[in-house]
Design an enzyme around this catalytic site. Sequence first.
Site, PDB file in Angstrom:
ATOM      1  N   HIS A  67      38.209  52.546  29.070  1.00  0.00           N
ATOM      2  CA  HIS A  67      37.538  53.049  30.283  1.00  0.00           C
ATOM      3  C   HIS A  67      37.727  54.551  30.437  1.00  0.00           C
ATOM      4  O   HIS A  67      37.701  55.078  31.548  1.00  0.00           O
ATOM      5  CB  HIS A  67      38.058  52.301  31.531  1.00  0.00           C
ATOM      6  CG  HIS A  67      37.616  50.881  31.579  1.00  0.00           C
ATOM      7  ND1 HIS A  67      38.273  49.911  32.289  1.00  0.00           N
ATOM      8  CD2 HIS A  67      36.590  50.250  30.957  1.00  0.00           C
ATOM      9  CE1 HIS A  67      37.660  48.740  32.123  1.00  0.00           C
ATOM     10  NE2 HIS A  67      36.644  48.917  31.317  1.00  0.00           N
ATOM     11  N   CYS A  85      30.732  77.446  36.969  1.00  0.00           N
ATOM     12  CA  CYS A  85      29.265  77.551  37.104  1.00  0.00           C
ATOM     13  C   CYS A  85      28.818  76.993  38.459  1.00  0.00           C
ATOM     14  O   CYS A  85      27.642  77.047  38.800  1.00  0.00           O
ATOM     15  CB  CYS A  85      28.571  76.791  35.971  1.00  0.00           C
ATOM     16  SG  CYS A  85      28.465  75.003  36.258  1.00  0.00           S
TER      17      CYS A  85
HETATM   18  N1  APR Z   1      53.128  42.275  35.164  1.00  0.00           N
HETATM   19  C1  APR Z   1      52.084  41.583  34.631  1.00  0.00           C
HETATM   20  N2  APR Z   1      50.888  41.447  35.250  1.00  0.00           N
HETATM   21  C2  APR Z   1      50.760  42.023  36.464  1.00  0.00           C
HETATM   22  C3  APR Z   1      51.800  42.757  37.088  1.00  0.00           C
HETATM   23  C4  APR Z   1      53.021  42.871  36.380  1.00  0.00           C
HETATM   24  N3  APR Z   1      54.070  43.544  36.894  1.00  0.00           N
HETATM   25  N4  APR Z   1      51.349  43.197  38.301  1.00  0.00           N
HETATM   26  C5  APR Z   1      50.081  42.765  38.419  1.00  0.00           C
HETATM   27  N5  APR Z   1      49.726  42.053  37.332  1.00  0.00           N
HETATM   28  C6  APR Z   1      48.430  41.434  37.032  1.00  0.00           C
HETATM   29  C7  APR Z   1      47.696  40.854  38.212  1.00  0.00           C
HETATM   30  O1  APR Z   1      48.088  39.492  38.399  1.00  0.00           O
HETATM   31  C8  APR Z   1      46.233  40.963  37.766  1.00  0.00           C
HETATM   32  O2  APR Z   1      45.838  39.815  37.042  1.00  0.00           O
HETATM   33  O3  APR Z   1      47.595  42.477  36.553  1.00  0.00           O
HETATM   34  C9  APR Z   1      46.243  42.161  36.828  1.00  0.00           C
HETATM   35  C10 APR Z   1      45.584  43.395  37.421  1.00  0.00           C
HETATM   36  O4  APR Z   1      44.220  43.086  37.551  1.00  0.00           O
HETATM   37  P1  APR Z   1      43.221  44.256  38.049  1.00  0.00           P
HETATM   38  O5  APR Z   1      43.819  44.961  39.206  1.00  0.00           O
HETATM   39  O6  APR Z   1      41.869  43.598  38.190  1.00  0.00           O
HETATM   40  O7  APR Z   1      43.204  45.302  36.856  1.00  0.00           O
HETATM   41  P2  APR Z   1      42.348  45.242  35.518  1.00  0.00           P
HETATM   42  O8  APR Z   1      42.236  43.842  35.020  1.00  0.00           O
HETATM   43  O9  APR Z   1      42.909  46.265  34.619  1.00  0.00           O
HETATM   44  O10 APR Z   1      40.908  45.746  36.035  1.00  0.00           O
HETATM   45  C11 APR Z   1      39.939  45.970  35.054  1.00  0.00           C
HETATM   46  O11 APR Z   1      38.470  46.899  36.727  1.00  0.00           O
HETATM   47  O12 APR Z   1      38.249  48.201  38.581  1.00  0.00           O
HETATM   48  C12 APR Z   1      38.059  48.170  37.215  1.00  0.00           C
HETATM   49  O13 APR Z   1      38.022  49.980  35.777  1.00  0.00           O
HETATM   50  C13 APR Z   1      38.883  49.223  36.548  1.00  0.00           C
HETATM   51  O14 APR Z   1      40.019  49.104  34.428  1.00  0.00           O
HETATM   52  C14 APR Z   1      39.824  48.434  35.660  1.00  0.00           C
HETATM   53  C15 APR Z   1      39.081  47.124  35.469  1.00  0.00           C
END
Ligand code: APR
Length: 245
Positions: A119, A150
């Site tokens: 991303h 600019c």
């Molecule tokens: N250890 C392991 N997993 C964790 C922890 C932790 N300490 N804390 C949170 N999580 C998990 C949550 O349970 C959740 O499933 O991490 C995940 C985070 O999910 P999102 O917040 O949706 O993040 P992500 O999956 O990276 O989102 C994907 O969405 O908004 C867009 O571009 C943005 O890159 C991002 C994409």
Amino acid sequence: MRDRIERAAEWLKESEFAIALTGAGISVESGIPAFRGSQGLWDKYDPAEYATIEAFMSDPFKVWKMLKELYETVRRAEPNAAHRALAELEAMGKLRAVITQNVDSLHQRAGSRNVIEFHGSGETLTCLSCGGKFRIEDIDLENIPPLCHCGGILKPDVVFFGEPIPPEALKSAFELAERCDLLLVVGTSAQVYPAASIPRIARDSGARVVEINLEPTPLTHEVSHLFIEGKAGEILPEIAQLVKT
Ligand code: APR
């Protein structure tokens, strides 16, 4: 849980070409809020109003207020034990690459060398008028939106909803997913495509899929062969330690 950690370490030892896919969850223990789940960023800021390219173009000042808050959080963040464990596994020759959805550069700061930023990255910005390139450390976020000499508005080189995945990153990530024999999926809710299709591609190509998350995701029952529930900052160092011995 311990037996699952041991099995993951065994699979890593047996693997010839292991990779990782990480999401915001791996950086939560560094103090960077995830997007979804408890205290998620998207609870505070509606992504439809703050995270689409249309929102940015129509009201850059409003979106830059959210970006400034995010940058100040990322600036204070340090890599955590999970980032360091993946870097260690790479240094041991047991992990070939990290595909990350995160834009916080914490994998690189932890020492990972082969990082695919699916991303984009928050480290650099581009002028929407002249295409000029800037580094975030050279930008004064007191005046937002930051402007190019600019006069054009600067946009972080991160992928907003509605923008394409950087073609090189997309190609490399899918090639790695097809080639790997083990995929560690760490801290992603697996809701955003095309990143969320990477685990299915790996599994369909014959890889074992190990998922590490606080809670089950759409991958857990459909794609993951092994689900380890808990914090990445606790689980990954244990796996790396077992692989070392
Ligand atoms: N250890 C392991 N997993 C964790 C922890 C932790 N300490 N804390 C949170 N999580 C998990 C949550 O349970 C959740 O499933 O991490 C995940 C985070 O999910 P999102 O917040 O949706 O993040 P992500 O999956 O990276 O989102 C994907 O969405 O908004 C867009 O571009 C943005 O890159 C991002 C994409």
